[in-house]
Design an enzyme around this catalytic site. Structure first.
Site, PDB file in Angstrom:
ATOM      1  N   ASP A 116       4.251  -0.483 -14.234  1.00 34.33           N
ATOM      2  CA  ASP A 116       2.847  -0.315 -13.739  1.00 34.33           C
ATOM      3  C   ASP A 116       1.960  -0.147 -15.161  1.00 34.33           C
ATOM      4  OD1 ASP A 116       2.230  -0.303 -11.250  1.00 34.33           O
ATOM      5  OD2 ASP A 116       2.835   1.776 -10.794  1.00 34.33           O
ATOM      6  N   GLN A 137       5.201   4.900  -5.988  1.00 34.98           N
ATOM      7  CA  GLN A 137       3.892   4.697  -5.177  1.00 34.98           C
ATOM      8  C   GLN A 137       3.073   5.691  -5.103  1.00 34.98           C
ATOM      9  OE1 GLN A 137       3.120   1.313  -3.988  1.00 34.98           O
ATOM     10  NE2 GLN A 137       1.376   2.185  -3.522  1.00 34.98           N
ATOM     11  N   LYS A 155       6.299  -5.364  -1.973  1.00 34.18           N
ATOM     12  CA  LYS A 155       6.791  -5.436  -3.367  1.00 34.18           C
ATOM     13  C   LYS A 155       8.318  -5.774  -3.187  1.00 34.18           C
ATOM     14  CE  LYS A 155       3.035  -2.370  -5.204  1.00 34.18           C
ATOM     15  NZ  LYS A 155       2.655  -0.960  -5.521  1.00 34.18           N
TER      16      LYS A 155
END
Length: 297
Positions: free
Chosen positions: A119, A96, A52
């Site tokens: 997200d 994460q 990412k």
């Protein structure tokens, strides 16, 4: 002939378009910023975060990485999220998952400013999605929509089976597909571990989206001719090769491609779109927070 849907090609095209949007923001004095937070020693999680960060760097998004000792108190993580919420240079925050067992995952999701929740998992953003007015679409389901669009698959009026009911993929995938919106208007059935006779459901589908996390759960005998198959699963299974394992999806690829009109491979299918849509959400977040009008691809 079955079309193999190239996620790398579609993802690269979206990234290239997003790079132009980053330039638009830069011209207004705004550099999009994404903060990643890792509270784990898990090698796979470290790899995902690294990918990412690299993707951000490639299109001009500033990436800020924060590592937190997984043995420390959850308060340390919460304090770090609070600081990132207050930092105007950080437009997106991604913690994460998974986090350690002593950390409340739901509390983590709720601590992130919903305007920075790239997200799309904060309850406010989930509610907006269900209501048909999404701020940030969850990255993997949104990526699936982009893959279907790139393959000229029409969802309106089609029967779609989603195999899996996770908060990350299955539920938001269903909600996106039923909306009165482009790449929506589908009739969606969500199947899961307690579904009776899964094959009966999948055989009647125009589109099957497999996201149960069970290696090779769906095979060619469970599909009708010309079904479009999207495989979201990624599992490592033992194999007689140099590495001792191979990466497979939720779909048994070789048999499924004999029936499918189009199918995503694993790897190289949905995965690249997940990262591309994270970049998409970060660019969108930067525009929303700074008032700069950015037209997204």
């Amino acid at each position: 002939m079955t079309r193999i849907i190239d996620g790398n090609e579609v993802g690269n095209r979206i990234r290239n378009e997003l790079e132009g949007r980053v330039d638009t923001l830069e011209q207004q004095g705004v550099t999009p910023g994404l903060a990643t937070v890792l509270m784990s020693d898990d090698g796979a999680s470290e790899t995902y975060v690294s990918m990412k960060q690299q993707a951000c760097d490639e299109i001009g998004i500033e990436s800020y990485h924060h590592e937190i000792d997984p043995d420390t108190s959850s308060d340390v993580l919460m304090d770090r999220i609070d600081a990132l919420n207050e930092n105007p240079g950080v437009h997106g925050i991604l913690v994460q998952m998974p986090v350690p067992d002593h950390v409340d995952e739901q509390a983590v999701l709720e601590r992130i400013d919903p305007m920075k929740d790239v997200d799309g998992f904060h309850p406010e953003n989930v509610g907006r999605l269900v209501a048909g007015n999404p701020r940030f679409k969850p990255c993997t389901p949104h990526g699936v929509q982009k893959l279907l669009a790139a393959t000229d698959v029409e969802t309106e009026g089609k029967d779609v089976i989603v195999v899996g009911r996770s908060d990350i993929v299955g539920k938001p995938m269903m909600n996106l597909l039923i909306q009165k919106a482009p790449m929506g208007n589908a009739t969606v059935t969500v199947c899961h571990s307690r579904t009776t006779d899964l094959a009966e459901k999948t055989k009647n589908a125009d589109v099957v989206i497999a996201a149960a996390g069970v290696p090779e759960l769906v095979d060619g005998t469970m599909l009708s001719e010309d079904t479009v198959v999207v495989d979201v699963g990624v599992s490592r299974v033992d194999a007689d090769n140099e590495r001792g394992y191979e990466i497979v999806g939720d779909v048994e690829f070789e048999s499924a491609k004999q029936k499918a009109s189009a199918i995503t491979p694993v790897p190289g299918g949905v995965g690249p779109l997940t990262i591309a849509m994270l970049l998409y959400n970060t660019v969108k977040a930067a525009g929303l927070q700074t008032g700069v009008d950015v037209t997204l691809p």
